[in-house]
Design an enzyme around this catalytic site. Structure first.
Site, PDB file in Angstrom:
ATOM      1  N   GLY A 148      -5.838   1.675   5.119  1.00 29.28           N
ATOM      2  CA  GLY A 148      -5.134   0.364   4.841  1.00 29.28           C
ATOM      3  C   GLY A 148      -6.046  -0.937   5.403  1.00 29.28           C
ATOM      4  N   ASP A 149      -6.410  -0.745   6.618  1.00 29.34           N
ATOM      5  CA  ASP A 149      -7.366  -1.778   7.051  1.00 29.34           C
ATOM      6  C   ASP A 149      -8.460  -2.088   6.260  1.00 29.34           C
ATOM      7  OD1 ASP A 149      -5.546  -1.966   9.179  1.00 29.34           O
ATOM      8  OD2 ASP A 149      -6.535  -0.402  10.356  1.00 29.34           O
ATOM      9  N   SER A 156       0.857  -1.288   0.046  1.00 23.52           N
ATOM     10  CA  SER A 156       0.113  -0.140  -0.033  1.00 23.52           C
ATOM     11  C   SER A 156       0.879   1.184   0.024  1.00 23.52           C
ATOM     12  CB  SER A 156      -0.851   0.053   1.306  1.00 23.52           C
ATOM     13  OG  SER A 156      -0.183  -0.006   2.547  1.00 23.52           O
ATOM     14  N   GLY A 160      -0.243   4.643   0.388  1.00 22.43           N
ATOM     15  CA  GLY A 160      -0.851   5.584   0.729  1.00 22.43           C
ATOM     16  C   GLY A 160      -2.010   6.361  -0.245  1.00 22.43           C
ATOM     17  N   GLU A 197      -1.269   6.936  -3.052  1.00 20.40           N
ATOM     18  CA  GLU A 197      -0.946   6.774  -4.388  1.00 20.40           C
ATOM     19  C   GLU A 197      -1.598   5.295  -4.676  1.00 20.40           C
ATOM     20  OE1 GLU A 197       0.565   8.598  -6.816  1.00 20.40           O
ATOM     21  OE2 GLU A 197       0.054  10.109  -5.334  1.00 20.40           O
ATOM     22  N   GLY A 198      -2.209   4.765  -3.791  1.00 20.13           N
ATOM     23  CA  GLY A 198      -2.918   3.511  -3.917  1.00 20.13           C
ATOM     24  C   GLY A 198      -2.235   2.068  -3.632  1.00 20.13           C
TER      25      GLY A 198
END
Length: 309
Positions: free
Chosen positions: A252-253, A221, A223, A225-226
């Site tokens: 992220g979760d 991941s 952030g 930026e995908g």
């Protein structure tokens, strides 16, 4: 069934202030408490996506009792191992002037050998060929570095597909036990590889090595930026649209929850990444941590860019 494993859960307290200034008295605009820890954030989003989910891990003390009741209210089945220590609390300060988040994380309680063995027994009960098991977050105090690896090995040996989203020694020991997939963030990826910056070439090299150890998919991941993902031997990038984040903590979760739900529903690689990226971005639009709205996900899905490299 989807099962989340949270080895170091917490009562997460989110406090919003007009403008955070260190060393000064802060007057809150609002305050909210939730059942936290990465795995519990995942469980909450899985439930909001319409899937049945069970949550396990360690719980103890009054904080543990509060978390158990909160999960019950959210429709999440609690299958925890009880500990004598007090489950931790964590603080998230939201600066409303710029939307930034400052987290203060307690280390967590110490767990005994007997308590660790009890949780491994619970994993044996829950793991089965039809189970997706998501292992998330840090290790509590006195938990040996290889504990996460032992847990992953037990679940995988019973046929469960294990997705690992951890850091440090928990990530290292867990990924060597051959989970189905791992999802480090960019910082964790750099620590694993010893690189000073992310690149698709380094991701491909790491994923090739991990596939030989039984890890089918490696997702990093990045952030806003995908993500970059090696799904099998194929490299993808997925980038959600820019959003005005209200609270990015837990995105992220939420991504992991969306990914596993999509896989469980039979989505192909591109579709699974598109859905996961949209769910992760949707979480940032909510004040709560680990909270998504179906309307946001639907709108964002149409704007996620997925490319095969």
């Amino acid at each position: 069934m989807i099962v989340t494993v949270t080895l170091n859960p917490s009562v997460d307290r989110r406090i919003c202030v007009p403008q955070l200034a260190l060393g000064r008295v802060q007057r809150a605009v609002s305050a909210h408490a939730s059942a936290g820890g990465k795995g519990l954030n995942v469980a909450r989003v899985v439930r909001q996506l319409g899937e049945e989910v069970a949550a396990t891990g360690f719980l103890g003390g009054r904080n543990g009792e509060w978390i158990a009741k909160k999960l019950e209210q959210d429709g999440i089945s609690g299958r925890f191992a009880s500990i004598a220590g007090e489950t931790r609390s964590c603080l998230n300060l939201i600066d409303l002037s710029d939307g930034s988040s400052t987290e203060v994380l307690e280390p967590g309680p110490e767990v005994t050998e007997e308590e660790m063995a009890a949780l491994l027994d619970r994993i044996r009960e829950l793991a089965a060929p039809e189970t997706w098991m998501i292992v998330s977050g840090s290790l509590p105090g006195k938990c040996p570095p290889d504990y996460c690896g032992r847990l992953v090995e037990i679940a995988s040996s019973r046929g469960a597909r294990v997705v690992l989203d951890s850091s440090g020694e928990a990530l290292r020991s867990g990924m060597l036990a051959g989970p189905y997939a791992i999802k480090p963030n960019e910082e964790e990826f750099l620590q694993l590889t010893g690189a000073d910056r992310f690149s698709e070439e380094r991701l491909a090299a790491l994923a090739d090595d991990l596939r030989r150890r039984g890890v089918r998919h490696t997702i990093v991941s990045l952030g806003s930026e995908g993500c970059a993902a090696m799904l099998g031997a194929r490299l993808y990038r997925a980038k959600p649209p820019r959003v005005k984040a209200v609270n990015p903590v837990g995105s992220g979760d939420a991504f992991v929850a969306g990914l596993v739900v999509a896989w469980r529903r039979g989505a192909d690689d591109s579709g699974a990444l598109r859905f996961a990226a949209a769910v992760g971005a949707a979480n940032a639009l909510s004040e709560a941590t680990g909270d998504v709205r179906q309307a946001d996900i639907k709108a964002l899905c149409e704007r996620v860019a997925v490319s095969r490299l």
